[in-house]
Design a protein around this motif. Structure first.
Motif, PDB file in Angstrom:
ATOM      1  N   ARG A  33      -7.884  -1.548 -10.091  1.00 29.30           N
ATOM      2  CA  ARG A  33      -8.955  -2.783 -10.759  1.00 29.30           C
ATOM      3  C   ARG A  33     -10.162  -2.202 -10.028  1.00 29.30           C
ATOM      4  O   ARG A  33     -11.108  -3.510 -10.426  1.00 29.30           O
ATOM      5  CB  ARG A  33      -8.380  -4.317  -9.874  1.00 29.30           C
ATOM      6  CG  ARG A  33      -8.425  -5.183  -9.822  1.00 29.30           C
ATOM      7  CD  ARG A  33      -8.144  -6.444  -9.694  1.00 29.30           C
ATOM      8  NE  ARG A  33      -6.946  -7.315 -10.534  1.00 29.30           N
ATOM      9  CZ  ARG A  33      -6.188  -7.700 -10.350  1.00 29.30           C
ATOM     10  NH1 ARG A  33      -6.186  -8.892  -9.622  1.00 29.30           N
ATOM     11  NH2 ARG A  33      -5.113  -8.574 -11.470  1.00 29.30           N
ATOM     12  N   THR A  34     -10.277  -1.939  -8.903  1.00 30.16           N
ATOM     13  CA  THR A  34     -11.331  -1.983  -8.408  1.00 30.16           C
ATOM     14  C   THR A  34     -12.412  -1.218  -9.401  1.00 30.16           C
ATOM     15  O   THR A  34     -13.612  -1.558  -9.208  1.00 30.16           O
ATOM     16  CB  THR A  34     -11.560  -0.911  -6.946  1.00 30.16           C
ATOM     17  OG1 THR A  34     -10.609  -1.702  -6.344  1.00 30.16           O
ATOM     18  CG2 THR A  34     -12.672  -1.319  -6.048  1.00 30.16           C
ATOM     19  N   SER A  35     -12.116   0.731  -9.750  1.00 28.74           N
ATOM     20  CA  SER A  35     -12.494   0.887 -10.547  1.00 28.74           C
ATOM     21  C   SER A  35     -12.877   0.388 -11.906  1.00 28.74           C
ATOM     22  O   SER A  35     -13.995   0.564 -12.351  1.00 28.74           O
ATOM     23  CB  SER A  35     -11.607   2.594 -10.917  1.00 28.74           C
ATOM     24  OG  SER A  35     -10.830   2.431 -11.658  1.00 28.74           O
ATOM     25  N   TYR A  36     -11.955   0.298 -12.208  1.00 25.45           N
ATOM     26  CA  TYR A  36     -12.446  -1.056 -13.129  1.00 25.45           C
ATOM     27  C   TYR A  36     -13.291  -2.467 -13.415  1.00 25.45           C
ATOM     28  O   TYR A  36     -13.844  -2.260 -13.965  1.00 25.45           O
ATOM     29  CB  TYR A  36     -10.839  -2.144 -13.937  1.00 25.45           C
ATOM     30  CG  TYR A  36     -11.029  -2.673 -15.060  1.00 25.45           C
ATOM     31  CD1 TYR A  36     -10.874  -2.284 -16.317  1.00 25.45           C
ATOM     32  CD2 TYR A  36     -11.082  -4.092 -15.334  1.00 25.45           C
ATOM     33  CE1 TYR A  36     -11.069  -3.159 -17.598  1.00 25.45           C
ATOM     34  CE2 TYR A  36     -12.459  -4.973 -16.550  1.00 25.45           C
ATOM     35  CZ  TYR A  36     -11.220  -3.932 -17.785  1.00 25.45           C
ATOM     36  OH  TYR A  36     -11.659  -5.435 -18.861  1.00 25.45           O
ATOM     37  N   ARG A  37     -13.455  -2.854 -12.898  1.00 28.23           N
ATOM     38  CA  ARG A  37     -14.485  -3.903 -12.112  1.00 28.23           C
ATOM     39  C   ARG A  37     -16.337  -2.968 -12.090  1.00 28.23           C
ATOM     40  O   ARG A  37     -16.856  -2.820 -13.035  1.00 28.23           O
ATOM     41  CB  ARG A  37     -13.913  -4.551 -10.730  1.00 28.23           C
ATOM     42  CG  ARG A  37     -15.253  -5.100 -10.485  1.00 28.23           C
ATOM     43  CD  ARG A  37     -15.642  -6.467 -11.355  1.00 28.23           C
ATOM     44  NE  ARG A  37     -14.131  -7.078 -11.836  1.00 28.23           N
ATOM     45  CZ  ARG A  37     -13.228  -7.418 -13.291  1.00 28.23           C
ATOM     46  NH1 ARG A  37     -15.194  -7.325 -14.238  1.00 28.23           N
ATOM     47  NH2 ARG A  37     -12.286  -8.049 -13.593  1.00 28.23           N
ATOM     48  N   GLN A  38     -15.834  -1.741 -11.730  1.00 27.83           N
ATOM     49  CA  GLN A  38     -16.840  -1.408 -11.120  1.00 27.83           C
ATOM     50  C   GLN A  38     -17.525  -0.763 -12.549  1.00 27.83           C
ATOM     51  O   GLN A  38     -18.840  -0.488 -12.895  1.00 27.83           O
ATOM     52  CB  GLN A  38     -16.235   0.013 -10.025  1.00 27.83           C
ATOM     53  CG  GLN A  38     -16.788   0.038  -8.928  1.00 27.83           C
ATOM     54  CD  GLN A  38     -18.326  -0.616  -8.469  1.00 27.83           C
ATOM     55  OE1 GLN A  38     -18.987  -0.243  -9.045  1.00 27.83           O
ATOM     56  NE2 GLN A  38     -18.202  -1.037  -7.840  1.00 27.83           N
ATOM     57  N   ARG A  39     -16.249   0.078 -13.076  1.00 23.79           N
ATOM     58  CA  ARG A  39     -17.116   0.164 -14.759  1.00 23.79           C
ATOM     59  C   ARG A  39     -17.794  -1.235 -15.470  1.00 23.79           C
ATOM     60  O   ARG A  39     -19.114  -0.957 -16.013  1.00 23.79           O
ATOM     61  CB  ARG A  39     -15.927   1.246 -15.585  1.00 23.79           C
ATOM     62  CG  ARG A  39     -15.587   2.158 -15.735  1.00 23.79           C
ATOM     63  CD  ARG A  39     -14.591   3.011 -16.454  1.00 23.79           C
ATOM     64  NE  ARG A  39     -13.236   2.801 -16.428  1.00 23.79           N
ATOM     65  CZ  ARG A  39     -12.646   2.682 -15.123  1.00 23.79           C
ATOM     66  NH1 ARG A  39     -12.823   3.807 -14.831  1.00 23.79           N
ATOM     67  NH2 ARG A  39     -10.924   2.373 -15.616  1.00 23.79           N
ATOM     68  N   ARG A  40     -16.952  -1.991 -14.947  1.00 18.98           N
ATOM     69  CA  ARG A  40     -17.307  -3.097 -16.197  1.00 18.98           C
ATOM     70  C   ARG A  40     -19.159  -4.592 -15.790  1.00 18.98           C
ATOM     71  O   ARG A  40     -19.856  -4.208 -15.970  1.00 18.98           O
ATOM     72  CB  ARG A  40     -16.707  -4.560 -16.140  1.00 18.98           C
ATOM     73  CG  ARG A  40     -15.467  -4.907 -16.932  1.00 18.98           C
ATOM     74  CD  ARG A  40     -15.614  -4.262 -18.096  1.00 18.98           C
ATOM     75  NE  ARG A  40     -16.253  -2.831 -19.090  1.00 18.98           N
ATOM     76  CZ  ARG A  40     -14.834  -1.922 -18.803  1.00 18.98           C
ATOM     77  NH1 ARG A  40     -13.701  -1.853 -18.585  1.00 18.98           N
ATOM     78  NH2 ARG A  40     -15.220  -0.739 -19.053  1.00 18.98           N
ATOM     79  N   LEU A  41     -19.258  -3.773 -13.871  1.00 20.68           N
ATOM     80  CA  LEU A  41     -20.620  -4.223 -13.901  1.00 20.68           C
ATOM     81  C   LEU A  41     -21.192  -2.797 -13.800  1.00 20.68           C
ATOM     82  O   LEU A  41     -22.538  -3.556 -14.398  1.00 20.68           O
ATOM     83  CB  LEU A  41     -20.277  -3.374 -11.980  1.00 20.68           C
ATOM     84  CG  LEU A  41     -19.679  -4.793 -11.260  1.00 20.68           C
ATOM     85  CD1 LEU A  41     -19.866  -4.486  -9.189  1.00 20.68           C
ATOM     86  CD2 LEU A  41     -21.071  -6.110 -10.982  1.00 20.68           C
ATOM     87  N   ARG A  42     -21.105  -2.370 -14.259  1.00 20.31           N
ATOM     88  CA  ARG A  42     -22.362  -0.162 -15.291  1.00 20.31           C
ATOM     89  C   ARG A  42     -22.581  -0.874 -15.763  1.00 20.31           C
ATOM     90  O   ARG A  42     -23.941  -1.069 -16.588  1.00 20.31           O
ATOM     91  CB  ARG A  42     -21.517   0.863 -14.809  1.00 20.31           C
ATOM     92  CG  ARG A  42     -22.070   1.254 -14.334  1.00 20.31           C
ATOM     93  CD  ARG A  42     -21.000   3.288 -13.843  1.00 20.31           C
ATOM     94  NE  ARG A  42     -20.345   2.990 -12.069  1.00 20.31           N
ATOM     95  CZ  ARG A  42     -19.378   3.902 -12.130  1.00 20.31           C
ATOM     96  NH1 ARG A  42     -18.633   4.310 -13.308  1.00 20.31           N
ATOM     97  NH2 ARG A  42     -18.612   3.843 -11.208  1.00 20.31           N
TER      98      ARG A  42
END
Lengths: 92, 889
Positions: A13-22
């Motif tokens: 979930r964290t890395s998913y959120r990071q990708r969307r933030l990018r």
């Protein structure tokens, strides 16, 4: 109290959120372009009182909005893994 | 009303303060305490050189003339900053990994370290920056003249020119002092960055101060100000979409392409993470700088007499209201804006001119004379930089003199922007498109430059100044479709939009077509792959494949460019990295590549490459060969990297397998030996038991014999049991399955018990002990330790061959161990057997007396090992001697 979350799901979930933030960081300038182009569509009637104050407030308001969004996004973005998973950006 | 002299004194004091700031920052950086200097805030503030005197004075004039259009100049950079993830992050990463020194270096380095491209980009930058520098001189001069006028004297042309001359000289001195003090390997200038950060604060405070005075001091609050804006006859929002979009694009592109912006954004960037702060902080700075522009313009138009120059409202408005202090602050703000821009711009341009024009030229001349690397290159480069700084400022001053300094500030600024953005296609194409080639970039740049010069730069001098009215109307030689402001017969466009559109269009399309049809050199491809894939942390492509050069030659050359300390430090690091001793490292391709990067940080990629090439000799051919074999350099690299990783892994596996095999073989041999020993040991008693039981089965034997045989059978059975017990014990000990039972007890008690248990008594062995030394308390597995003692005493009893056997047991306390020695008066053990006796089944003395299987000492050794101590044979004691070493805890 429920048990601790499974670490796997948490990381995903964290890395998913990071990708969307990018994605958000990439889209922000496009949002800015669109918002700052909108006043061009305003009707400009001859002889009517000019839209000086409104235009000024709108332009500067969008500016503040963009600054806030940029601050929030850059604050949340983690630089550490940006290179590691950059090539996998499109992965979900 | 203060005298004009006060103004001069204040400006001088301000300059002295800047000197101090720059000096202290340099000092801090030199002593390694640059953390504070290299903070994201300082980085953000240093970006503010984007806001020049053109912003400080010109924005208000722009707003007074064209309304809100002025804001486009700040919207573009804002978009670039908040879109840092797209371009800036990439640029900064490239700048760091490739040691880029300027935008010309970036383009040159990307396209195969091409000297030609470096020269073209440098030329574009110098031509585009000259009017801009003139503009700064003009605004400082004008602001001086405003105060002079205020003090009662009206300046003529000659006074203005003299002032501009002095300002130019002052700036040249400052820039030379802090911009070329040393030839830093990273091309960073801590002192200058700190000074411009201070100036950034000054100009922000000044403009916000004047703005606040106008809004709350004159207009009477924000609401009243808005009413005033609405009531103003000026129409702030009268936009044609084309100009609005063009200007935003232009400012965004210029933000990336202007040499001075590239200098602070990329070259002076100390840490990539600073971008994360600057992404919102710099837009905020721009926002604050533009917030009060409209109010100042509107109020200025209202209050000041008609015909006054709106470019100077920021100064004249406070002066007309009698606010001299505020006017002074405002003057310093404008002065800061102008000086910081000029300083950074001249440093950036001087770096480019020296690295891409002067040094290659000098280098070529040296080569022709056949003198390989004579003289100190550092001095040459520094001299070239200093002369370039003076030259660029002189150019700006000349432009100011001949242009007459009359044009509106904003117009000059935009002309300059449009020139600088001609680099954009080559730069963006270079970092995103691997197919971009040197030829495409060169043609694109030249076409863009020509179109810009023809359609915007030359006409900007004014009608009939360079291009006559006739040419403007009918085109050169009557060629109608080449009219400067109506290319291809499309007339009626805004001249700026017209020029930007055509120059970018032709530039970009030439660049793309040229790249598509041309073929890149190998080095271009390597560099292209590195630039485009910079974020993927790919292994660097290697341009140097052989190492024919001597390390000493390289050191000599590096010292000439970097200075001896720096160069020696680099070589020393490499020596350590390679794990060698001495001063000269192995000349590996990696090292040459690293060295080239270090050098390119000082003299630019193209020159560094050429210099290394001169020493290494003919590397290009090798790269050609390399790539001729396979098509894509990066593919080869990746493939070979993968192969390398794989083969390394295979080698590791093979080694592990070999080790395991050896161990297994050794174990198997041991096991075989052990088994044969065991069977031998078991066979002897079994044989006796079998034969005697057979005899017992015979009914004719006497009763006497019967009982004698039964005793023998029993004795042999006991021996067998003992042997099996010992084996079991040893196996448990060896496998580490034993659990120690730690108890506390007295050494003396333990020895007493051991003596009793080992069957010593009467004549067979005399024990000599020292009860006092045995008075120690032990905490260990007493039973196991006792077993060791029993074994040793029993051995003495069994094997001591003296007439009156005697065993001396002594206990000695050492710092953290006890030594317990068992020394008898026998013959001792020969040296070759001393090691053997602790092995299983080893017996030195003849079998019959043994009564054991030879496992006793092996068990003792295992026990002591478990207890954390050891047991060994003690030579030189006139008898058989064993020492038990037992840890105290």
């Amino acid at each position: 109290m429920s048990g601790p979350p499974k670490p796997d799901i948490f990381l995903e979930r964290t890395s998913y959120r990071q990708r969307r933030l990018r994605d958000a960081a990439r889209l922000l300038p496009i949002l800015g372009m669109i918002l700052w182009a909108i006043p061009l569509l305003w009707p400009h009637s001859e002889g009517a009182e000019n839209a000086n104050a409104a235009a000024t407030i709108y332009l500067f308001g969008v500016w503040v909005l963009l600054i806030l969004l940029a601050a929030i996004i850059s604050h949340l973005l983690r630089p550490d893994d940006e290179t590691a998973s950059d090539s996998k950006d499109d992965a979900v | 009303m203060f005298a004009f002299n006060v103004l001069v004194a204040v400006s001088l004091a301000y300059v002295v303060m800047l000197f101090l700031v720059a000096f202290l920052a340099e000092r801090r950086a030199a002593t390694g305490r640059a953390n504070w200097v290299q903070s994201p805030i300082i980085y953000t503030l240093s970006l503010s050189i984007y806001c020049t005197a053109w912003t400080f004075y010109g924005a208000v004039g722009y707003a007074a003339r064209s309304g809100l259009e002025f804001v486009t100049i700040y919207l573009g950079p804002t978009l670039v900053m908040i879109g840092w993830w797209w371009v800036l992050r990439r640029l900064v990463r490239i700048g760091r990994t490739q040691r880029i020194t300027s935008i010309a270096d970036l383009v040159s380095s990307r396209f195969g370290k091409s000297t030609l491209l470096g020269v073209i980009v440098t030329l574009i930058c110098v031509v585009a920056a000259t009017p801009y520098i003139a503009l700064q001189l003009q605004s400082v001069t004008l602001s001086f003249s405003v105060f002079a006028q205020n003090a009662g004297e009206t300046w003529g042309r000659s006074e203005l020119n003299a002032t501009a001359g002095w300002v130019a000289i002052g700036l040249a001195v400052f820039t030379v002092l802090f911009g070329t003090r040393n030839l830093d390997a990273n091309e960073r200038h801590h002192g200058i960055v700190m000074a411009i950060a201070v100036e950034a604060v000054v100009k922000l405070v000044a403009l916000v101060g004047v703005g606040a005075f106008v809004v709350w001091g004159i207009a009477g609050g924000a609401g009243a100000m808005l009413d005033r804006i609405d009531a103003s006859p000026v129409d702030l929002w009268d936009q044609s979409g084309g100009r609005w979009a063009t200007l935003i694009f232009l400012s965004a592109a210029a933000f990336l392409c202007l040499p001075r912006m590239f200098q602070v954004l990329v070259v002076e960037n100390a840490d990539e993470r600073h971008l994360r702060v600057a992404t919102w902080a710099f837009p905020l700075y721009l926002f604050l700088m533009s917030l009060f522009v409209v109010p100042i313009a509107i109020v200025g138009l209202d209050l000041l007499p008609a015909g006054s120059n709106p470019d100077l409202f920021v100064l004249t408005l406070p002066l007309s209201e009698g606010r001299d202090g505020l006017a002074m602050l405002s003057f310093l703000g404008g002065f800061s804006s102008a000086t910081s821009m000029v300083i950074v711009a001249t440093i950036a341009l001087a770096t480019m001119v020296s690295n891409h024009i002067v040094v290659p030229l000098w280098f070529r001349l040296q080569n022709q004379e056949g003198a390989v690397m004579s003289g100190d290159v550092r001095q040459i480069i520094l001299l070239a930089r200093r002369l370039s700084i003076a030259g660029i400022l002189a150019l700006g001053f000349l432009y100011y003199r001949f242009s007459g300094g009359g044009t509106a500030l904003a117009a000059i600024g935009l002309v300059s922007f449009a020139g600088a953005v001609q680099i954009l296609p080559a730069m963006i194409g270079g970092i995103f498109w691997r197919g971009a080639t040197r030829i495409g970039a060169a043609f694109g740049l030249v076409i863009g430059l020509l179109v810009w010069v023809w359609t915007l730069f030359l006409p900007s001098f004014g009608v009939d100044a360079v291009i006559s009215q006739a040419v403007m109307d009918a085109g050169p030689f009557g060629i109608n479709w080449l009219r400067p402001q109506a290319l291809f017969g499309i007339s009626g466009m805004d001249p700026l939009v017209h020029s930007v559109m055509w120059s970018m269009l032709l530039n970009t399309s030439t660049f793309i077509i040229g790249s598509l049809v041309s073929f890149p050199t190998p080095l271009e491809r390597l560099q292209g792959a590195q630039f485009v894939n910079v974020l993927e942390r790919s292994a660097g492509a290697r341009a140097w494949t052989t190492a024919a050069a001597g390390a000493e030659d390289l050191l000599v050359m590096a010292q000439r460019i970097l200075g001896s300390d720096e160069a020696q430090a680099i070589f020393q690091r490499e020596v350590q990295h390679q794990g060698k001793v001495g001063y000269l490292p192995e000349v590996t391709p990696e090292f040459i590549e690293r060295l080239e990067r270090e050098l390119s940080g000082s003299v630019g990629a193209a020159t560094a490459h050429a210099m290394i090439g001169q020493i290494i000799g003919g590397s290009g051919v090798l790269v050609e060969d390399l790539i001729a074999v396979a098509d894509e350099a990066a593919q080869i690299l990746e493939y070979s990297n993968r192969l390398e990783a794989k083969s390394a892994e295979q080698e590791r596996t093979a080694r592990a397998l070999r080790d395991a095999n050896e161990k297994l073989t050794a174990l198997s041999i041991q096991k075989d030996a052990f088994l044969s020993q065991i069977s031998h040991e078991l066979r002897t008693p079994m044989t006796s038991i079998r034969s005697f039981s057979e005899i017992l089965g015979n009914p004719d034997i006497a009763t006497d014999d019967k009982s004698r045989y039964a005793v023998i059978i029993q004795e042999e059975a006991v021996r067998l049991t003992r042997l099996l017990d010992d084996l079991l014990d040893l196996s448990v000990l060896e496998n580490g399955q034993v659990t120690l039972q730690r108890q506390t007890g007295q050494m003396r008690d333990l020895l007493d018990r051991a003596v009793r248990a080992s069957g010593v008594g009467g004549e067979n062995l005399e024990i000599v002990r020292d009860p006092v030394s045995e008075n120690v308390t032990l905490t260990t597995d007493l039973d196991r330790l006792g077993q060791v003692f029993i074994n040793l005493i029993a051995n003495a009893r069994k094997y001591c061959a003296a007439e009156k056997p005697k065993l001396k047991i002594s206990v000695k306390e050492k710092t953290d161990v006890y030594h317990i020695d068992f020394v008898d008066n026998g013959f001792g053990i020969s040296p070759e057997n001393q090691q053997m006796i602790f092995e299983k089944f080893s017996r030195v003395i003849d079998q019959s007396r043994a009564g054991g299987a030879g496992l006793g000492l092996a068990i003792c050794r295992e026990i002591m090992h478990r207890l954390g101590g050891e047991i060994g044979y003690l030579p030189g004691q006139y008898g058989t001697a064993f020492r038990v070493v037992l840890p105290k805890t």
